[in-house]
Design an enzyme around this catalytic site. Structure first.
Site, PDB file in Angstrom:
ATOM      1  N   GLU A   1       3.047  -2.512 -41.881  1.00  0.00           N
ATOM      2  CA  GLU A   1       3.475  -3.888 -41.652  1.00  0.00           C
ATOM      3  C   GLU A   1       4.929  -3.903 -41.156  1.00  0.00           C
ATOM      4  O   GLU A   1       5.797  -3.226 -41.695  1.00  0.00           O
ATOM      5  CB  GLU A   1       3.393  -4.623 -42.995  1.00  0.00           C
ATOM      6  CG  GLU A   1       3.772  -6.083 -42.962  1.00  0.00           C
ATOM      7  CD  GLU A   1       3.666  -6.721 -44.356  1.00  0.00           C
ATOM      8  OE1 GLU A   1       3.452  -5.974 -45.347  1.00  0.00           O
ATOM      9  OE2 GLU A   1       3.799  -7.952 -44.458  1.00  0.00           O
TER      10      GLU A   1
ATOM     11  N   LYS B   1       0.095 -12.481 -40.497  1.00  0.00           N
ATOM     12  CA  LYS B   1      -0.328 -12.530 -41.905  1.00  0.00           C
ATOM     13  C   LYS B   1      -0.712 -13.958 -42.283  1.00  0.00           C
ATOM     14  O   LYS B   1       0.018 -14.906 -42.006  1.00  0.00           O
ATOM     15  CB  LYS B   1       0.808 -12.011 -42.788  1.00  0.00           C
ATOM     16  CG  LYS B   1       0.461 -11.973 -44.261  1.00  0.00           C
ATOM     17  CD  LYS B   1       1.147 -10.838 -45.004  1.00  0.00           C
ATOM     18  CE  LYS B   1       2.642 -10.985 -45.081  1.00  0.00           C
ATOM     19  NZ  LYS B   1       3.241 -10.011 -46.016  1.00  0.00           N
TER      20      LYS B   1
ATOM     21  N   CYS C   1      -1.506  -6.764 -45.196  1.00  0.00           N
ATOM     22  CA  CYS C   1      -0.966  -6.671 -46.561  1.00  0.00           C
ATOM     23  C   CYS C   1      -1.511  -7.717 -47.546  1.00  0.00           C
ATOM     24  O   CYS C   1      -2.589  -7.566 -48.076  1.00  0.00           O
ATOM     25  CB  CYS C   1       0.562  -6.717 -46.504  1.00  0.00           C
ATOM     26  SG  CYS C   1       1.334  -6.014 -47.978  1.00  0.00           S
TER      27      CYS C   1
ATOM     28  N   SER D   1       4.028  -2.349 -49.026  1.00  0.00           N
ATOM     29  CA  SER D   1       3.733  -2.638 -50.428  1.00  0.00           C
ATOM     30  C   SER D   1       4.622  -1.773 -51.307  1.00  0.00           C
ATOM     31  O   SER D   1       4.457  -0.558 -51.361  1.00  0.00           O
ATOM     32  CB  SER D   1       2.250  -2.341 -50.684  1.00  0.00           C
ATOM     33  OG  SER D   1       1.934  -2.493 -52.042  1.00  0.00           O
TER      34      SER D   1
ATOM     35  N   LYS E   1       0.882   1.165 -59.989  1.00  0.00           N
ATOM     36  CA  LYS E   1       0.290   0.255 -59.000  1.00  0.00           C
ATOM     37  C   LYS E   1      -0.750   0.949 -58.116  1.00  0.00           C
ATOM     38  O   LYS E   1      -1.624   0.276 -57.539  1.00  0.00           O
ATOM     39  CB  LYS E   1       1.411  -0.302 -58.123  1.00  0.00           C
ATOM     40  CG  LYS E   1       1.044  -1.493 -57.249  1.00  0.00           C
ATOM     41  CD  LYS E   1       2.317  -1.995 -56.545  1.00  0.00           C
ATOM     42  CE  LYS E   1       2.072  -3.184 -55.637  1.00  0.00           C
ATOM     43  NZ  LYS E   1       3.326  -3.570 -54.939  1.00  0.00           N
TER      44      LYS E   1
ATOM     45  N   LEU F   1      30.923  11.856 -64.485  1.00  0.00           N
ATOM     46  CA  LEU F   1      30.086  12.672 -65.372  1.00  0.00           C
ATOM     47  C   LEU F   1      30.691  12.606 -66.775  1.00  0.00           C
ATOM     48  O   LEU F   1      31.855  12.944 -66.969  1.00  0.00           O
ATOM     49  CB  LEU F   1      30.121  14.118 -64.874  1.00  0.00           C
ATOM     50  CG  LEU F   1      28.826  14.898 -64.917  1.00  0.00           C
ATOM     51  CD1 LEU F   1      27.765  14.215 -64.090  1.00  0.00           C
ATOM     52  CD2 LEU F   1      29.067  16.301 -64.398  1.00  0.00           C
TER      53      LEU F   1
ATOM     54  N   GLY G   1      29.021  13.896 -69.646  1.00  0.00           N
ATOM     55  CA  GLY G   1      28.406  14.830 -70.578  1.00  0.00           C
ATOM     56  C   GLY G   1      27.152  14.253 -71.226  1.00  0.00           C
ATOM     57  O   GLY G   1      26.375  14.961 -71.835  1.00  0.00           O
TER      58      GLY G   1
ATOM     59  N   ASN H   1      36.909  -1.651 -72.772  1.00  0.00           N
ATOM     60  CA  ASN H   1      36.672  -2.016 -71.378  1.00  0.00           C
ATOM     61  C   ASN H   1      37.756  -1.461 -70.455  1.00  0.00           C
ATOM     62  O   ASN H   1      37.463  -1.047 -69.332  1.00  0.00           O
ATOM     63  CB  ASN H   1      36.631  -3.540 -71.229  1.00  0.00           C
ATOM     64  CG  ASN H   1      35.308  -4.132 -71.695  1.00  0.00           C
ATOM     65  OD1 ASN H   1      34.295  -3.436 -71.739  1.00  0.00           O
ATOM     66  ND2 ASN H   1      35.315  -5.397 -72.051  1.00  0.00           N
TER      67      ASN H   1
ATOM     68  N   LYS I   1      26.456 -10.223 -65.861  1.00  0.00           N
ATOM     69  CA  LYS I   1      26.709  -8.794 -65.623  1.00  0.00           C
ATOM     70  C   LYS I   1      25.626  -8.172 -64.757  1.00  0.00           C
ATOM     71  O   LYS I   1      25.892  -7.361 -63.880  1.00  0.00           O
ATOM     72  CB  LYS I   1      26.717  -8.045 -66.960  1.00  0.00           C
ATOM     73  CG  LYS I   1      28.049  -8.043 -67.640  1.00  0.00           C
ATOM     74  CD  LYS I   1      28.016  -7.046 -68.777  1.00  0.00           C
ATOM     75  CE  LYS I   1      29.217  -7.230 -69.673  1.00  0.00           C
ATOM     76  NZ  LYS I   1      29.155  -6.354 -70.846  1.00  0.00           N
TER      77      LYS I   1
END
Lengths: 603, 603
Positions: free
Chosen positions: A44, A126, A166, A193, A199, A342, A344, A421, A566
């Site tokens: 598609e 479609k 589709c 899709s 699915k 990173l 750990g 923070n 957030k």
């Protein structure tokens, strides 16, 4: 009985890249010809990529799509590929509709075309437009109301082939019903899709059911590759009219799936052209006959794995979706390398591993940013991961920087949420600074359990361009990490993830001795509750009836609802579930509704 | 001829606050009774707030809405307010639809109810669902297919009143057409219609046209107040059947608009109940007769400004929208105070002024964060603004903090984009740290010209909870600032904005001697081009034909398309145009389409 050789080209198109996608169509038609195919089916909107979103409403883009389609037809003819019938999706428009309130500007169509003999032979659009989950198609398209049926000569007589698109398979009535009335022997269906865990089975069942309803073999060709949050998994399907599986493409890989198909010979057809589509609409059948052509000789051998490719198991499939989504987001945005923090811990370890599998370990830059609260194992586990994978690492201690903020901000608290923070945001600034200077894409390492409950810092650990595991609950993070290590072991390779990162108790390490379990229940308990609340939309009464602890239900609902802002600020990441906090489950930020409040009010 | 006293209650509902919104309905019905009204009309979905987005798909929320509606009816009856007919919007569901692919879960309805005699007398639902611009209603609702007509006794005989909802006025056919067939004398229409600059005139024209089509007086009651990005402006309208304006509410304020209306006496009606709605559907007329009641005596005097309130002029209207949106975003999110960075420039000066007008100068905290590149006038202009308005100011120099990053990041460039972004991010971290410690909402100060072209720093100046001027082009920022100062002068007050902030050339001051015009054209030129490209969706050929400089067109299109990711990460702000970079004009982040590229490719 006529036999037709059909090729399904599950390719990786890029939204808006008309030149690149045109090249894909020509190149894969060449390959289909080399395999002796008489028909090749593309996904598609392969010509424009999918989803184009508001580009559909720009007249200049629609015109460019139509012009590109005709260019492709010309090129195919000029290259001697005009004898293959090419079915490909593109963006078109209806020219006969006057603008009115509520109609998408310019009346765009999610269209498909049959190209043959160097020409665009017939087009359609479609009929059923999805407007749920990740789809907003009532914003962008007007529905199609025709079913094209093209007649193609084969050695043992002509066959009739219909085209649907589709969603036309997913909803009742419409093109599938009309295909049956039209007496076509094969229904070809371009798709875009997106992947969701589990699915694939639903799709196969659907294809089998619709093939039987249409009384026709059914060829389902899906896109592969990542496009922003969406990951297309391919998994193209070919079933006979009786529902027998004849071919199935690989997952998350470009492939040409070629099969010989026995089809009924097309005969006299009913003169009826306007057909009740069993969905309250009328669909017009448009028949065309393609000029007879010789079947091209095959010059290339069949694919060894096809035509029914082996299936990935559950965890392999999820992991492949994450790798594919990460790779294509980076590449399609023009990034060759990534950078990530990173710690750990397991989240950043898995994210780094996905990134290395996606774009190569040489292109993965990692930053170790120890603070005064970092434990010794944080540093050693991170270093272990770097050594196991050979990543490009650097260390930037953050304490002096944090101290410089504290010095300028009089009376700033030395502990508690603001102080936690601040540490996270200093790391965010460092990631972004290195990215700005070095040109890498910043990956975030938050998982879905954190995103759901708001356990992350705005502009801190959530700062970046892409979040490979944002749709992965913490319990699944552990499962995938263990699985990935096992895969390496089975091949005799070093497991990429330090076992200690998998086994140790999770901690944000933003305060002394901090553990996730100080403020959250065990992840097995939390994830099960989140799954019921977020994915299944259960209310508090239902959650309690399902066995979740009532106090926890109240607390988690409050956390999840509060974290809406957030989540909206979080970078995109590969979608692997129904509700990845993308377009699904979108609440007004200022909403005052809480299950908790309502229960109190009502009780 | 019967005379009816009708009250339009344009109130400020909050999404999800069922208790608070219920209280609003009871309280304003009390006021309507004190003014002697026989009918009181509330906005669309006043009980749940609008838009509820994915809350519509939560069964528990739908049930809570229905229960709250019945509670309100009970309370009105118990308080002796049962004789007034109350028309109010709420969230309901259709119980008779089986789930199917594409249908919103639970078949929710954008409903309206008539409450009378302590009971819910009749309910209906919006027939035309908008799914464009800020509306996604095909995701959330199934359409209604009834038109309620309630008969109410007056001193000189009964009158028939029909109910339609919001979009039912905007699209052709449907409830308006059926109202005419039903012979109702009055059509009442609850609305939640967001503000857009210049939309008020469009609405009045629409009401006049639809009243004539319906052959009925038309009462249009709109919500007021901010809800996330949307700002509802009230501006409720009452027109006679011939299109004469009888009443019009104030803008951006809660108000009760009370008018005496001459209506035709209801007589015998056609027995026809199922009517062709001229839009391809059939609508069922549902007639109910309310128990006769005495007209209540008026105990309160009419509003001096009503019933046709004076209109705000263009800039006053825009400014009021920004103030309303900012006030409600803060309050509805539970913030009593805000904090923002003050640079001495015009954007932060206007933002601070809007905030002070919204929630009071005592609740506006400002931070001056000079760097080594800050000019002297930056500091003095910022200090001037603080003195003019009496804001709560503090100064946090950033240079030592920037130096601490530079020290830990070996080889980090001292100039160029990475260094500029670092300064902006340090300021972002300081804003967030102060906010975390002090509980204020962080306001961002970016304008629409910057947002469009990407002239902002992710997690730097774009870090925060709400952006009051994110939908305001720079040229309009200047106009609004000048206008606001003039308003103060007319009242003999100190102009709040330093004239030097208005007159000096704009600069980000992230590098020595930097000016916006170093990298952007003059804002008069830029804004005109952005308006054509963003708002009007013109393509490059059209833009050039419209007289824009071809090189600039190419450059600006590239900038705008590239900035998609940044815009998605930007906080919400009050929407005052059609395309505020919210849901409209949403492109895939990874899109490769550029007008520029296509033009090159094509020729």
């Amino acid at each position: 009985m006529p036999q037709l050789r059909i090729a399904l080209a599950q390719v990786n198109a890029t939204v808006g890249d008309l030149d690149g996608n045109s090249e894909l169509i020509v190149e894969w038609t060449r390959r289909a010809a080399a395999r002796g195919a008489q028909v090749v089916l593309f996904p598609e909107m392969v010509l424009t990529g999918y989803p184009v979103e508001d580009l559909a409403l720009r007249a200049s883009f629609v015109e460019a799509s139509i012009a590109a389609l005709h260019d492709v037809a010309d090129r195919l003819g000029a290259e001697g590929l005009g004898d293959i019938a090419v079915v490909a999706g593109y963006l078109d428009r209806r020219a006969d509709l006057a603008p009115r309130t509520g109609m998408p500007a310019g009346a765009p169509l999610d269209a498909a075309a049959v190209l043959h003999g160097g020409r665009v032979v017939v087009t359609s659009a479609k009929h059923h437009l999805p407007n749920y989950g990740v789809f907003d198609e009532f914003r962008y398209f007007v529905p199609g109301n025709t079913l094209p049926v093209f007649r193609l000569g084969t050695e043992n007589g002509p066959v009739d082939i219909a085209v649907a698109i589709c969603e036309d398979l997913w909803q009742e009535g419409g093109p599938v019903a009309v295909c049956y009335r039209a007496g076509a022997g094969l229904l070809v269906v371009p798709n875009a899709s997106p992947y969701e865990r589990g699915k694939a089975d639903v799709r196969l069942d659907l294809c089998v059911r619709r093939a039987r309803e249409a009384g026709a073999a059914l060829a389902y060709c899906n896109m592969i590759g990542g496009q922003d949050e969406l990951v297309f998994d391919g998994d193209s399907i070919l079933v006979s009219a009786s529902g027998e599986l004849l071919a199935r493409g690989p997952q998350f890989e470009e492939a040409l799936i070629v099969t010989d198909l026995d089809l009924p010979a097309a005969g006299d057809v009913s003169p009826e052209t306007r057909v009740d589509a069993d969905d309250g609409t009328v669909i017009t059948i448009e028949r065309v006959t393609l000029a007879a052509a010789e079947r091209p000789p095959a010059t290339e051998a069949p694919d060894k794995l096809g035509p029914v490719w082996p299936r990935l198991d559950d965890l392999a499939e999820v992991y492949a979706a994450l790798v594919t989504g990460t790779r294509d987001y980076a590449y399609k945005n023009g990034f060759k390398s990534v950078i990530l923090a990173l710690s750990g811990g397991i989240d950043s370890a898995l994210t780094a591993t996905i990134a290395a599998d996606a774009i190569g370990r040489d292109n993965v830059h990692v930053v170790l940013m120890p603070s005064r609260w970092s434990s010794e194992h944080s540093v050693t586990d991170a270093e272990d991961l770097v050594l196991r994978q050979g990543l490009r690492a650097r260390t930037v201690p953050i304490q002096a920087i944090v101290d410089s903020f504290d010095k300028e901000l009089d009376d700033f608290p030395q502990a508690g949420l603001p102080a936690e923070n601040l540490q996270s945001r200093v790391r965010g600034v460092i990631n972004m600074a290195l990215s700005n200077a070095g040109g890498q894409l910043v990956l975030t390492t938050g998982n879905k359990s954190e995103l759901a409950t708001g356990y992350s810092t705005l502009y801190g650990d959530s700062a970046g361009g892409f979040g490979p595991i944002k749709d992965v609950f913490k319990t699944l993070v552990w499962q995938l990490s263990t699985w990935r290590n096992e895969q390496a072991e089975r091949l005799g390779l070093t497991p990429p993830i330090p076992p200690n990162s998998i086994s140790k108790p999770p901690s944000a390490e933003l305060a002394p001795g901090q553990l996730d379990t100080d403020s959250l229940p065990p992840y097995e308990v939390l994830d099960a509750l989140l799954d019921d609340y977020v994915e299944k939309d259960m209310g508090s009464a239902e959650l309690i009836a399902a066995g979740h602890d009532p106090a926890l239900v109240t607390r988690v609902i409050r956390l999840v609802d509060k974290a809406e802002y957030k989540r909206r600020q979080y970078p995109p990441g590969p979608k692997i579930t129904q509700k990845n906090f993308g377009r699904d489950r979108r609440l007004p930020i200022t909403s005052r509704w809480r299950e908790r409040l309502y229960r109190r009010g009502a009780g």
